[in-house]
Design a protein around this motif. Structure first.
Motif, PDB file in Angstrom:
ATOM      1  N   MET A  71       1.988  64.262   2.265  1.00  0.00           N
ATOM      2  CA  MET A  71       0.050  64.560   2.385  1.00  0.00           C
ATOM      3  C   MET A  71      -0.648  63.468   2.807  1.00  0.00           C
ATOM      4  O   MET A  71      -0.494  62.582   3.154  1.00  0.00           O
ATOM      5  CB  MET A  71      -0.327  65.473   0.655  1.00  0.00           C
ATOM      6  N   PRO A  72      -1.670  63.858   4.142  1.00  0.00           N
ATOM      7  CA  PRO A  72      -2.623  62.799   4.359  1.00  0.00           C
ATOM      8  C   PRO A  72      -3.446  62.592   3.293  1.00  0.00           C
ATOM      9  O   PRO A  72      -3.523  63.325   2.171  1.00  0.00           O
ATOM     10  CB  PRO A  72      -2.903  63.758   5.331  1.00  0.00           C
ATOM     11  N   SER A  73      -3.544  61.440   3.821  1.00  0.00           N
ATOM     12  CA  SER A  73      -4.487  60.423   2.336  1.00  0.00           C
ATOM     13  C   SER A  73      -6.128  61.475   2.764  1.00  0.00           C
ATOM     14  O   SER A  73      -5.960  61.683   4.097  1.00  0.00           O
ATOM     15  CB  SER A  73      -4.670  59.081   3.049  1.00  0.00           C
ATOM     16  N   TYR A  74      -6.976  61.056   1.718  1.00  0.00           N
ATOM     17  CA  TYR A  74      -8.355  61.915   2.007  1.00  0.00           C
ATOM     18  C   TYR A  74      -9.559  60.818   3.321  1.00  0.00           C
ATOM     19  O   TYR A  74      -9.681  62.059   3.966  1.00  0.00           O
ATOM     20  CB  TYR A  74      -8.979  61.022   0.997  1.00  0.00           C
ATOM     21  N   MET A  75      -8.606  60.158   4.065  1.00  0.00           N
ATOM     22  CA  MET A  75      -9.547  59.666   4.996  1.00  0.00           C
ATOM     23  C   MET A  75      -8.786  59.948   5.863  1.00  0.00           C
ATOM     24  O   MET A  75      -9.597  60.567   7.149  1.00  0.00           O
ATOM     25  CB  MET A  75      -9.160  58.184   4.928  1.00  0.00           C
ATOM     26  N   GLU A  76      -7.473  60.442   6.074  1.00  0.00           N
ATOM     27  CA  GLU A  76      -6.834  61.439   7.756  1.00  0.00           C
ATOM     28  C   GLU A  76      -7.234  62.156   7.204  1.00  0.00           C
ATOM     29  O   GLU A  76      -7.002  62.752   8.413  1.00  0.00           O
ATOM     30  CB  GLU A  76      -5.397  60.934   7.151  1.00  0.00           C
ATOM     31  N   LEU A  77      -7.357  62.831   6.317  1.00  0.00           N
ATOM     32  CA  LEU A  77      -7.667  64.952   6.371  1.00  0.00           C
ATOM     33  C   LEU A  77      -9.550  63.968   7.276  1.00  0.00           C
ATOM     34  O   LEU A  77      -9.522  65.159   7.893  1.00  0.00           O
ATOM     35  CB  LEU A  77      -7.908  65.184   4.801  1.00  0.00           C
ATOM     36  N   ILE A  78     -10.485  63.664   6.815  1.00  0.00           N
ATOM     37  CA  ILE A  78     -11.899  63.924   7.484  1.00  0.00           C
ATOM     38  C   ILE A  78     -11.525  63.705   8.574  1.00  0.00           C
ATOM     39  O   ILE A  78     -12.546  64.599   9.829  1.00  0.00           O
ATOM     40  CB  ILE A  78     -12.538  62.007   6.671  1.00  0.00           C
ATOM     41  N   SER A 136     -11.692  77.849   6.814  1.00  0.00           N
ATOM     42  CA  SER A 136     -12.545  76.619   5.572  1.00  0.00           C
ATOM     43  C   SER A 136     -11.739  76.363   4.278  1.00  0.00           C
ATOM     44  O   SER A 136     -12.533  76.245   3.161  1.00  0.00           O
ATOM     45  CB  SER A 136     -14.116  77.662   5.228  1.00  0.00           C
ATOM     46  N   ASN A 137     -10.596  76.135   3.818  1.00  0.00           N
ATOM     47  CA  ASN A 137     -10.013  75.823   2.827  1.00  0.00           C
ATOM     48  C   ASN A 137     -10.034  74.862   2.196  1.00  0.00           C
ATOM     49  O   ASN A 137     -11.290  73.877   3.389  1.00  0.00           O
ATOM     50  CB  ASN A 137      -8.637  76.000   3.065  1.00  0.00           C
ATOM     51  N   ASP A 138      -9.843  74.309   1.006  1.00  0.00           N
ATOM     52  CA  ASP A 138      -9.789  73.028   0.388  1.00  0.00           C
ATOM     53  C   ASP A 138      -8.461  72.137   0.125  1.00  0.00           C
ATOM     54  O   ASP A 138      -7.168  73.645   0.268  1.00  0.00           O
ATOM     55  CB  ASP A 138     -10.687  72.949  -0.854  1.00  0.00           C
ATOM     56  N   TYR A 139      -8.504  71.510   0.901  1.00  0.00           N
ATOM     57  CA  TYR A 139      -7.213  70.809   1.135  1.00  0.00           C
ATOM     58  C   TYR A 139      -6.662  69.783   0.091  1.00  0.00           C
ATOM     59  O   TYR A 139      -7.948  68.449   0.122  1.00  0.00           O
ATOM     60  CB  TYR A 139      -6.729  70.421   2.438  1.00  0.00           C
ATOM     61  N   TRP A 140      -5.736  69.082  -0.664  1.00  0.00           N
ATOM     62  CA  TRP A 140      -5.521  68.321  -1.744  1.00  0.00           C
ATOM     63  C   TRP A 140      -5.146  66.467  -0.698  1.00  0.00           C
ATOM     64  O   TRP A 140      -4.612  67.268   0.564  1.00  0.00           O
ATOM     65  CB  TRP A 140      -4.576  68.679  -2.051  1.00  0.00           C
ATOM     66  N   SER A 141      -5.612  65.840  -1.160  1.00  0.00           N
ATOM     67  CA  SER A 141      -5.245  64.893  -0.450  1.00  0.00           C
ATOM     68  C   SER A 141      -4.189  63.798  -1.042  1.00  0.00           C
ATOM     69  O   SER A 141      -4.113  64.223  -2.192  1.00  0.00           O
ATOM     70  CB  SER A 141      -6.201  64.026  -0.267  1.00  0.00           C
ATOM     71  N   LEU A 179      -1.871  70.024   2.915  1.00  0.00           N
ATOM     72  CA  LEU A 179      -1.952  70.427   4.602  1.00  0.00           C
ATOM     73  C   LEU A 179      -0.645  68.966   4.814  1.00  0.00           C
ATOM     74  O   LEU A 179      -0.996  68.278   4.522  1.00  0.00           O
ATOM     75  CB  LEU A 179      -3.019  69.965   5.489  1.00  0.00           C
ATOM     76  N   VAL A 180       0.178  69.617   5.509  1.00  0.00           N
ATOM     77  CA  VAL A 180       1.750  69.138   5.279  1.00  0.00           C
ATOM     78  C   VAL A 180       1.384  68.075   7.088  1.00  0.00           C
ATOM     79  O   VAL A 180       1.505  69.401   7.231  1.00  0.00           O
ATOM     80  CB  VAL A 180       3.045  69.361   5.397  1.00  0.00           C
ATOM     81  N   VAL A 181       1.483  67.203   7.450  1.00  0.00           N
ATOM     82  CA  VAL A 181       0.961  66.728   8.387  1.00  0.00           C
ATOM     83  C   VAL A 181       2.277  65.110   8.948  1.00  0.00           C
ATOM     84  O   VAL A 181       2.313  64.452   7.801  1.00  0.00           O
ATOM     85  CB  VAL A 181      -0.053  65.669   9.401  1.00  0.00           C
TER      86      VAL A 181
END
Length: 79
Positions: free
Chosen positions: A1-8, A31-36, A71-73
């Motif tokens: 799971m991406p970090s908060y900064m990676e999601l940005i 326009s979903n909300d994703y956990w970091s 969001l798995v990356v």
């Protein structure tokens, strides 16, 4: 799971990433909300940072019992 900064970073490059994903199907972030994987600042013990892919994008502390998307990356490279 991406970090908060990676999601940005993903959010800032979502048009390019979605274009690449269109090769394998109609995959969009919406326009979903994703956990970091990032924890909240410690004030809230049972909270993690969530990033919303809506409008200008924004983050907030989300209670871990809430339902949000994941969001798995594995990796991505924007050039």
């Amino acid at each position: 799971m991406p970090s908060y900064m990676e999601l940005i970073n993903i959010y800032e490059n979502k048009a390019v990433i979605e274009d690449s994903l269109s090769v394998v199907g109609d995959l969009i972030f919406g326009s979903n909300d994703y956990w970091s994987s990032s924890q909240s600042d410690g004030y809230y013990e049972n909270y993690a940072l969530v990033f919303c892919f809506y409008g200008e994008g924004y983050g907030y502390d989300g209670e871990k019992s809430n339902i949000n998307d994941v969001l798995v990356v594995r990796a991505f490279n924007v050039q």
